[in-house]
Design a protein around this motif. Sequence first.
Motif, PDB file in Angstrom:
ATOM      1  N   SER A  79       0.681  -1.335   0.031  1.00 48.64           N
ATOM      2  CA  SER A  79      -0.151   0.026  -0.264  1.00 48.64           C
ATOM      3  C   SER A  79       0.795   1.137   0.016  1.00 48.64           C
ATOM      4  CB  SER A  79      -0.943   0.122   1.303  1.00 48.64           C
ATOM      5  OG  SER A  79      -0.337  -0.197   2.365  1.00 48.64           O
ATOM      6  N   ARG A  80       2.306   1.118   0.480  1.00 49.42           N
ATOM      7  CA  ARG A  80       2.899   2.419   0.316  1.00 49.42           C
ATOM      8  C   ARG A  80       4.337   2.005   0.512  1.00 49.42           C
ATOM      9  NH1 ARG A  80       1.658   7.789   0.618  1.00 49.42           N
ATOM     10  NH2 ARG A  80      -0.496   7.313   1.605  1.00 49.42           N
ATOM     11  N   THR A  81       5.144   2.878  -0.392  1.00 49.93           N
ATOM     12  CA  THR A  81       6.678   2.772  -0.404  1.00 49.93           C
ATOM     13  C   THR A  81       7.458   3.707   0.317  1.00 49.93           C
ATOM     14  OG1 THR A  81       6.326   1.489  -2.671  1.00 49.93           O
ATOM     15  CG2 THR A  81       8.387   2.468  -2.138  1.00 49.93           C
ATOM     16  N   GLY A  82       8.169   3.142   1.291  1.00 51.35           N
ATOM     17  CA  GLY A  82       8.915   4.317   1.963  1.00 51.35           C
ATOM     18  C   GLY A  82      10.354   4.527   1.024  1.00 51.35           C
ATOM     19  N   LEU A  83      10.508   5.832   0.967  1.00 54.65           N
ATOM     20  CA  LEU A  83      11.908   6.497   0.334  1.00 54.65           C
ATOM     21  C   LEU A  83      12.516   7.147   1.496  1.00 54.65           C
ATOM     22  CD1 LEU A  83      10.108   7.868  -2.746  1.00 54.65           C
ATOM     23  CD2 LEU A  83      11.293   5.703  -2.642  1.00 54.65           C
ATOM     24  N   ARG A  84      14.009   6.554   1.508  1.00 51.84           N
ATOM     25  CA  ARG A  84      14.678   7.339   2.872  1.00 51.84           C
ATOM     26  C   ARG A  84      15.509   8.434   2.027  1.00 51.84           C
ATOM     27  NH1 ARG A  84      18.763   4.167   3.173  1.00 51.84           N
ATOM     28  NH2 ARG A  84      17.966   2.560   1.362  1.00 51.84           N
ATOM     29  N   VAL A  85      15.787   9.585   3.168  1.00 53.03           N
ATOM     30  CA  VAL A  85      16.437  10.734   2.907  1.00 53.03           C
ATOM     31  C   VAL A  85      17.222  10.704   4.089  1.00 53.03           C
ATOM     32  CG1 VAL A  85      15.238  11.805   1.223  1.00 53.03           C
ATOM     33  CG2 VAL A  85      14.812  12.494   3.577  1.00 53.03           C
ATOM     34  N   GLY A  86      18.381  11.666   4.171  1.00 55.77           N
ATOM     35  CA  GLY A  86      19.302  11.743   5.133  1.00 55.77           C
ATOM     36  C   GLY A  86      19.000  12.562   6.529  1.00 55.77           C
ATOM     37  N   SER A  87      17.781  13.250   6.458  1.00 52.36           N
ATOM     38  CA  SER A  87      17.547  14.232   7.516  1.00 52.36           C
ATOM     39  C   SER A  87      16.340  14.651   7.770  1.00 52.36           C
ATOM     40  CB  SER A  87      18.795  15.369   7.703  1.00 52.36           C
ATOM     41  OG  SER A  87      18.594  16.445   6.518  1.00 52.36           O
ATOM     42  N   ALA A  88      15.815  15.305   8.723  1.00 51.63           N
ATOM     43  CA  ALA A  88      14.403  15.849   8.885  1.00 51.63           C
ATOM     44  C   ALA A  88      14.354  17.059   7.982  1.00 51.63           C
ATOM     45  CB  ALA A  88      14.328  16.066  10.252  1.00 51.63           C
ATOM     46  N   ASP A  89      15.784  17.721   7.925  1.00 52.00           N
ATOM     47  CA  ASP A  89      15.795  18.992   6.969  1.00 52.00           C
ATOM     48  C   ASP A  89      15.375  18.658   5.568  1.00 52.00           C
ATOM     49  OD1 ASP A  89      16.124  20.622   9.065  1.00 52.00           O
ATOM     50  OD2 ASP A  89      18.366  20.585   8.601  1.00 52.00           O
ATOM     51  N   LEU A 135      21.386   6.528   8.744  1.00 57.00           N
ATOM     52  CA  LEU A 135      21.729   5.133   9.137  1.00 57.00           C
ATOM     53  C   LEU A 135      22.412   4.453   8.015  1.00 57.00           C
ATOM     54  CD1 LEU A 135      18.930   4.161  11.098  1.00 57.00           C
ATOM     55  CD2 LEU A 135      21.277   4.653  12.127  1.00 57.00           C
ATOM     56  N   SER A 136      22.212   4.906   6.838  1.00 59.18           N
ATOM     57  CA  SER A 136      22.815   4.099   5.677  1.00 59.18           C
ATOM     58  C   SER A 136      23.672   5.235   4.806  1.00 59.18           C
ATOM     59  CB  SER A 136      21.645   3.481   5.066  1.00 59.18           C
ATOM     60  OG  SER A 136      20.739   4.667   4.452  1.00 59.18           O
ATOM     61  N   PRO A 137      24.363   4.528   4.042  1.00 61.53           N
ATOM     62  CA  PRO A 137      25.437   5.463   3.087  1.00 61.53           C
ATOM     63  C   PRO A 137      24.638   6.209   1.896  1.00 61.53           C
ATOM     64  CG  PRO A 137      25.711   3.129   2.675  1.00 61.53           C
ATOM     65  CD  PRO A 137      24.854   2.976   3.783  1.00 61.53           C
ATOM     66  N   SER A 138      25.071   7.054   1.471  1.00 60.02           N
ATOM     67  CA  SER A 138      24.529   7.800   0.413  1.00 60.02           C
ATOM     68  C   SER A 138      25.295   7.724  -1.001  1.00 60.02           C
ATOM     69  CB  SER A 138      24.345   9.230   0.690  1.00 60.02           C
ATOM     70  OG  SER A 138      23.735   9.998  -0.265  1.00 60.02           O
ATOM     71  N   HIS A 139      24.681   7.250  -2.050  1.00 56.73           N
ATOM     72  CA  HIS A 139      25.502   7.398  -3.436  1.00 56.73           C
ATOM     73  C   HIS A 139      24.843   8.220  -4.342  1.00 56.73           C
ATOM     74  CE1 HIS A 139      27.562   3.897  -1.803  1.00 56.73           C
ATOM     75  NE2 HIS A 139      26.515   3.326  -1.374  1.00 56.73           N
ATOM     76  N   VAL A 195       5.381  -3.598  12.992  1.00 59.32           N
ATOM     77  CA  VAL A 195       6.855  -3.241  12.390  1.00 59.32           C
ATOM     78  C   VAL A 195       7.742  -4.593  12.500  1.00 59.32           C
ATOM     79  CG1 VAL A 195       8.635  -2.195  12.457  1.00 59.32           C
ATOM     80  CG2 VAL A 195       6.613  -0.752  12.689  1.00 59.32           C
ATOM     81  N   PHE A 196       7.809  -5.323  11.046  1.00 60.53           N
ATOM     82  CA  PHE A 196       8.759  -6.462  11.254  1.00 60.53           C
ATOM     83  C   PHE A 196      10.116  -5.861  10.566  1.00 60.53           C
ATOM     84  CE2 PHE A 196       4.507  -8.051  11.212  1.00 60.53           C
ATOM     85  CZ  PHE A 196       4.582  -9.077  12.044  1.00 60.53           C
ATOM     86  N   SER A 197      11.168  -6.394  11.507  1.00 67.67           N
ATOM     87  CA  SER A 197      12.582  -6.124  10.874  1.00 67.67           C
ATOM     88  C   SER A 197      13.390  -7.408  10.348  1.00 67.67           C
ATOM     89  CB  SER A 197      13.247  -5.498  12.360  1.00 67.67           C
ATOM     90  OG  SER A 197      14.861  -4.956  12.066  1.00 67.67           O
ATOM     91  N   MET A 198      14.483  -7.041   9.526  1.00 72.24           N
ATOM     92  CA  MET A 198      15.336  -8.269   9.150  1.00 72.24           C
ATOM     93  C   MET A 198      16.835  -7.636   9.322  1.00 72.24           C
ATOM     94  SD  MET A 198      14.031  -7.668   5.177  1.00 72.24           S
ATOM     95  CE  MET A 198      12.505  -6.720   5.695  1.00 72.24           C
ATOM     96  N   GLY A 199      17.599  -8.737   9.264  1.00 78.32           N
ATOM     97  CA  GLY A 199      18.941  -8.375   9.232  1.00 78.32           C
ATOM     98  C   GLY A 199      19.477  -7.531  10.495  1.00 78.32           C
ATOM     99  N   GLU A 200      19.885  -6.281  10.204  1.00 82.73           N
ATOM    100  CA  GLU A 200      20.503  -5.423  11.142  1.00 82.73           C
ATOM    101  C   GLU A 200      19.643  -4.289  11.574  1.00 82.73           C
ATOM    102  OE1 GLU A 200      24.207  -3.498   9.914  1.00 82.73           O
ATOM    103  OE2 GLU A 200      25.295  -5.691   9.872  1.00 82.73           O
ATOM    104  N   GLY A 201      18.323  -4.319  10.725  1.00 86.12           N
ATOM    105  CA  GLY A 201      17.127  -3.586  11.025  1.00 86.12           C
ATOM    106  C   GLY A 201      17.375  -2.097  10.583  1.00 86.12           C
ATOM    107  N   GLY A 202      16.482  -1.107  10.969  1.00 88.74           N
ATOM    108  CA  GLY A 202      16.489   0.313  10.263  1.00 88.74           C
ATOM    109  C   GLY A 202      15.486   0.134   9.182  1.00 88.74           C
ATOM    110  N   PRO A 203      15.249   1.451   9.152  1.00 90.83           N
ATOM    111  CA  PRO A 203      14.227   1.661   7.872  1.00 90.83           C
ATOM    112  C   PRO A 203      14.524   1.117   6.501  1.00 90.83           C
ATOM    113  CG  PRO A 203      15.410   3.617   8.222  1.00 90.83           C
ATOM    114  CD  PRO A 203      15.874   2.816   9.279  1.00 90.83           C
TER     115      PRO A 203
END
Length: 317
Positions: A79-89, A135-139, A195-203
């Motif tokens: 139903s919804r896809t999360g997209l991660r960015v690096g900060s609240a700003d 939490l994750s690297p940026s490319h 919320v189900f987490s896998m591996g090392e977790g995080g978003p």
Amino acid sequence: MSLQLTGIHHLTAITANAPENLRFYTKVLGLRLVKKTVNQDDTTAYHLFYADGQATPGTDLTFFDWPVGREGRGTHSISRTGLRVGSADSVRWWKVHLDEMKVTAGDVSDLDGRTSLDFEDGEGQRFRLIDDGGLSPSHPWEKSSVPSEHQIKGLGPITISVPDITNTELVLTQVMNMTEARRYPSPDGEGQVHVFSMGEGGPAAELHVAVQPGLPIARQGAGAVHHVAFRAPDTDALTAWTERLQGFRLPSSGEVERYYFRSLYFREPNGVLFEIATDGPGFAVDEPMETLGESLSLPPFLEPKRPQIEARLKPLE
């Protein structure tokens, strides 16, 4: 150590307008078109892959181009896809940017302890930008229309909607070795989200399951998600997952060679299509990293049919 998935690998959705899809995801969202190919099961349809600057596993948002009507929203669906960015700003920057681009977007809010912003593309594909807390690297992609510090870093979390979590929870925890981390109220007021987490977790490694028995059954179409894929590091791990599903007597596709990765498909008990895919060999296997997505790529078994395939495809620009 039990067999572990390491996060979200990719998500495949449906568009009925490939040229507009290309414009939106590259010009508005600033993603890189890293592979322009066809659906290997329906070569009349484009399969477009967007990702970060290095086509990193976990950043691939892909689309099948099919001449279909709009989806009917409901449960038994992604139903919804999360997209991660690096900060609240960055989330706040995106609110201004999407408003300027006249994109349908909500307000910046705090959801599940993260700064978030919901929005939709022109076909009603539903997204949620979230602050991943660095939490994750940026490319970043140097040719993106979005400044490097605000570019989308990758996928996650992914939300699915089910009317009853009982059997889905068993598959996620007992078969797929995920752990239930927490719960929060669904922002649309319809049910709880587990919320189900896998591996090392995080978003980047979370599946959110919204329990929504009051919704109708979804009908796939443009604006819908076709499937979500989870990461396996290599083919040995994928074979182990294939054997694990067989051990639980869960029907699956068996291993499928997709050329850019190797895959395994199955449905969880509420009918949502899951895939487990290997991190490699990746999208640079058939064209240079510098020119990914600039020409039509075909896997070796389709290459002899290139003239016929190209003749049937519509121009993208």
